[in-house]
Design a protein around this motif. Structure first.
Motif, PDB file in Angstrom:
ATOM      1  N   GLN A 258       0.730  -1.137  -0.091  1.00  0.00           N
ATOM      2  CA  GLN A 258      -0.071   0.145  -0.066  1.00  0.00           C
ATOM      3  C   GLN A 258       1.177   1.526  -0.164  1.00  0.00           C
ATOM      4  O   GLN A 258       1.544   1.438   1.228  1.00  0.00           O
ATOM      5  CB  GLN A 258      -1.042  -0.035   1.397  1.00  0.00           C
TER       6      GLN A 258
ATOM      7  N   VAL B  66      -2.244   3.212  -4.179  1.00  0.00           N
ATOM      8  CA  VAL B  66      -2.503   1.819  -5.113  1.00  0.00           C
ATOM      9  C   VAL B  66      -2.316   0.525  -2.914  1.00  0.00           C
ATOM     10  O   VAL B  66      -1.455   0.936  -2.521  1.00  0.00           O
ATOM     11  CB  VAL B  66      -0.641   0.929  -5.625  1.00  0.00           C
ATOM     12  N   SER B  67      -3.178   0.391  -3.806  1.00  0.00           N
ATOM     13  CA  SER B  67      -3.771  -1.597  -2.570  1.00  0.00           C
ATOM     14  C   SER B  67      -3.288  -2.375  -3.327  1.00  0.00           C
ATOM     15  O   SER B  67      -4.182  -2.953  -4.178  1.00  0.00           O
ATOM     16  CB  SER B  67      -5.139  -1.212  -1.775  1.00  0.00           C
ATOM     17  N   CYS B  68      -2.449  -3.324  -2.718  1.00  0.00           N
ATOM     18  CA  CYS B  68      -2.329  -5.241  -3.248  1.00  0.00           C
ATOM     19  C   CYS B  68      -2.560  -5.663  -2.441  1.00  0.00           C
ATOM     20  O   CYS B  68      -1.806  -5.612  -0.728  1.00  0.00           O
ATOM     21  CB  CYS B  68      -0.934  -4.870  -3.929  1.00  0.00           C
TER      22      CYS B  68
ATOM     23  N   CYS C 107      -5.007  -5.698  -6.890  1.00  0.00           N
ATOM     24  CA  CYS C 107      -4.480  -4.764  -7.094  1.00  0.00           C
ATOM     25  C   CYS C 107      -5.386  -4.088  -7.400  1.00  0.00           C
ATOM     26  O   CYS C 107      -6.214  -4.189  -8.638  1.00  0.00           O
ATOM     27  CB  CYS C 107      -3.165  -4.829  -7.911  1.00  0.00           C
TER      28      CYS C 107
ATOM     29  N   ASN D   5      -2.495 -11.035  -4.622  1.00  0.00           N
ATOM     30  CA  ASN D   5      -1.615  -9.598  -5.165  1.00  0.00           C
ATOM     31  C   ASN D   5      -2.817  -9.494  -6.348  1.00  0.00           C
ATOM     32  O   ASN D   5      -2.845  -8.926  -7.489  1.00  0.00           O
ATOM     33  CB  ASN D   5      -0.773 -11.094  -5.986  1.00  0.00           C
TER      34      ASN D   5
ATOM     35  N   GLN E 237       4.457  -5.703  -7.955  1.00  0.00           N
ATOM     36  CA  GLN E 237       3.400  -6.879  -7.492  1.00  0.00           C
ATOM     37  C   GLN E 237       3.115  -8.442  -7.398  1.00  0.00           C
ATOM     38  O   GLN E 237       3.362  -9.416  -7.184  1.00  0.00           O
ATOM     39  CB  GLN E 237       2.325  -6.166  -7.182  1.00  0.00           C
ATOM     40  N   GLN E 238       2.287  -7.538  -9.504  1.00  0.00           N
ATOM     41  CA  GLN E 238       2.222  -9.162 -10.204  1.00  0.00           C
ATOM     42  C   GLN E 238       3.256  -9.628 -10.744  1.00  0.00           C
ATOM     43  O   GLN E 238       2.284 -10.639 -11.811  1.00  0.00           O
ATOM     44  CB  GLN E 238       1.170  -8.022 -10.948  1.00  0.00           C
TER      45      GLN E 238
ATOM     46  N   SER F  96      -8.273  -1.545 -11.110  1.00  0.00           N
ATOM     47  CA  SER F  96      -7.925  -3.094 -10.639  1.00  0.00           C
ATOM     48  C   SER F  96      -8.054  -3.394 -11.539  1.00  0.00           C
ATOM     49  O   SER F  96      -8.441  -3.828 -12.839  1.00  0.00           O
ATOM     50  CB  SER F  96      -8.872  -3.262 -10.045  1.00  0.00           C
TER      51      SER F  96
ATOM     52  N   THR G 198      -5.833   0.490  -7.919  1.00  0.00           N
ATOM     53  CA  THR G 198      -5.132   2.095  -7.778  1.00  0.00           C
ATOM     54  C   THR G 198      -5.971   3.142  -7.795  1.00  0.00           C
ATOM     55  O   THR G 198      -7.423   2.411  -8.260  1.00  0.00           O
ATOM     56  CB  THR G 198      -4.274   2.462  -9.205  1.00  0.00           C
TER      57      THR G 198
ATOM     58  N   MET H 271       1.894  -1.992 -10.037  1.00  0.00           N
ATOM     59  CA  MET H 271       1.356  -2.996  -9.878  1.00  0.00           C
ATOM     60  C   MET H 271       1.486  -4.340 -10.845  1.00  0.00           C
ATOM     61  O   MET H 271       1.485  -5.217  -9.977  1.00  0.00           O
ATOM     62  CB  MET H 271      -0.467  -2.607  -9.811  1.00  0.00           C
TER      63      MET H 271
END
Length: 357
Positions: free
Chosen positions: A27, A35-37, A43, A41, A164-165, A59, A45, A161
Motif C-alpha cells: 500500500q 495503490v493497494s495490493c 491490486c 496480489n 507486485q504481480q 483494479s 489504484t 502493480m
C-alpha cells in the motif's frame, strides 16, 4: 495532491520461496494515486478525492489472465436537475472528449465502469501518459472550477502493480510493457488457511472472580490515562486453559484504546501481555498493532479491531484475528491511509485475506 505523510508503505517484495503461501501486501501513494495490493496480489489504484468528487479506480487480478476493471464515479452529494448530462458525455482527456461505447461500458448518470479485458486495456493505455481527466459542461452549484482527476502518479502506480504481480516486461503489463508472453506471469498466491476455532467451556462465576482479583494489582501499575475506577474489565474464554482479559485504557473522541492479556484459567492465574504478531510488515516502525475499539466473539474466536483515522470513518485500519489454541492469527486486514472522503463506513482496501475464518 495526497500528502506524503499519510502514505503507508508495506513490504513490496513477494516471497521468493518455491510454493509460497502468500505475497506481502503493498500500500503506497504515488503523487495523486494510491495503490493497494492484497496478499493474493489483487491490486487496485485510485485517484484522490481532491478532484471535487470525481474518482477513477483501476483494479487487476493476479495471474496470466489478470482480469481488470475500471470505474469512474462522480460522488458530489447534490440535487441534480433531471436534464443534467451524464458524466460519460462530459469527460475530457487533456481537453479532448473521451468516448465511451454504450455496448462496452456500464453507463449511469454518475457512474461509468467496464470489466471487458480489451476495453480496460485500451482505456488504461489511452490515459497512462495524460495529465488530467476533466468533467466539462455545466458546473454544479457552488463550484468555481470543473472537477478534474489528476493523472500525476498514475504511471508509477501502474508500474507498482506490474511489479507486485511479476508482470513487468510482459505483453500484459500496464506500466512496463515488453515482449515476454503473458503466460510467464505467475499464478495468484494461495490464501492462508486458518484452523477451526474450538469453542471452550464458558468461564464460571468463580473463575471470573478469581482471575479478576488475582490480576487487579498488575493492571493498576500500567500507564493508562483512565482512572482505575473507570477501567472496564472484560473476560472471555479462549480455550479450556486460557482466557482473554481486556481492560479499557484510554478514550479518544472516536477511538477506545484497550489493553489485552492472556490469562491462565487455573491458579496462579498468570497473565501475559497480548501481543498480536503481524505476518507482514505493516509500517516503517513495524510495531505490533494496538487494540483499538476491540471486540471478541466467543462463538467464532475472532478478535476484531477498528481504528478510525477520524470521526467520519473514511480512513483507518481494521483487523480480525482468530485464536488457534495458542495465539491469535491474522484473519483479515484492511487499511485506508487517505482521509479524503472516498472510503466510507470502514469499507477500506483489504490487504490480507484468509480461508476458513
Amino acid at each position: 495532491m495526497i500528502p506524503n505523510w499519510i502514505a503507508t508503505p508495506l513490504l513490496v517484495m513477494a516471497s521468493l520461496l518455491t510454493g509460497y503461501v502468500h505475497a506481502d501486501p503493498l500500500q503506497r501513494i504515488y503523487n495523486d494515486w494510491q495503490v493497494s495490493c492484497d496478499n493474493l496480489n489483487h491490486c487496485a489504484t485510485r485517484s484522490s478525492q481532491e478532484s471535487q468528487g470525481l474518482v477513477l479506480q483501476i483494479s487487476r487480478d493476479a495471474g496470466p489472465e489478470g482480469k481488470g476493471s475500471v470505474s469512474i464515479d462522480y460522488q458530489r452529494n447534490i440535487d441534480e436537475q433531471a436534464t443534467d448530462t451524464a458524466i460519460a458525455n462530459r469527460l475530457l482527456l487533456n481537453g479532448k472528449p473521451l468516448n465511451f461505447n454504450h455496448r462496452e461500458w456500464e453507463i449511469g448518470k454518475k457512474h461509468i465502469a467496464s470489466s471487458n479485458r480489451l476495453v480496460v486495456n485500451d482505456f488504461v493505455n489511452s490515459i497512462r501518459d495524460g495529465s488530467s481527466i476533466q468533467l466539462g459542461g455545466k458546473l454544479d452549484p457552488q463550484q468555481t472550477s470543473h472537477p478534474a482527476i489528476s493523472l500525476s502518479g498514475l504511471k508509477a502506480a501502474l508500474l507498482a502493480m506490474d511489479q507486485q504481480q511479476s508482470r513487468e516486461g510482459t505483453k500484459s503489463a500496464w506500466g512496463s510493457r515488453g515482449n515476454k508472453p503473458s503466460s510467464s506471469v505467475p499464478a495468484a498466491p494461495v490464501a492462508p488457511l486458518l484452523p477451526h476455532f474450538n469453542e471452550p467451556h464458558p468461564l464460571t462465576e468463580s473463575e471470573i472472580s478469581a482471575i479478576t482479583q488475582s490480576t487487579a494489582s498488575n493492571i493498576e501499575n500500567n500507564d493508562c490515562s483512565l482512572d482505575p475506577a473507570e477501567r472496564e474489565v472484560h473476560l472471555y474464554a479462549l480455550s479450556n486453559e486460557k482466557a482473554l482479559m481486556t481492560v479499557n485504557c484510554d478514550m479518544g473522541a472516536y477511538n477506545q484504546y484497550v489493553l489485552g492479556f492472556m490469562v491462565s484459567r487455573q491458579s496462579p492465574y498468570k497473565a501475559e501481555n497480548l501481543v498480536l504478531a503481524m505476518p507482514f510488515k505493516s509500517g516503517e516502525d513495524d510495531q505490533p498493532p494496538e487494540l483499538i475499539n476491540a471486540d471478541f466473539d466467543t462463538k467464532t474466536g475472532i478478535l476484531s479491531t477498528f481504528d478510525k483515522g477520524r470521526g467520519l470513518g473514511d480512513c483507518g485500519i481494521s483487523s480480525r484475528w482468530l485464536f488457534d489454541g495458542k495465539a491469535f492469527r491474522l484473519a483479515s486486514y484492511a487499511s485506508e491511509p487517505s482521509c479524503d472522503g472516498y472510503s466510507r463506513r470502514g469499507q477500506w482496501p483489504v490487504l490480507w485475506i484468509t480461508r476458513g475464518a
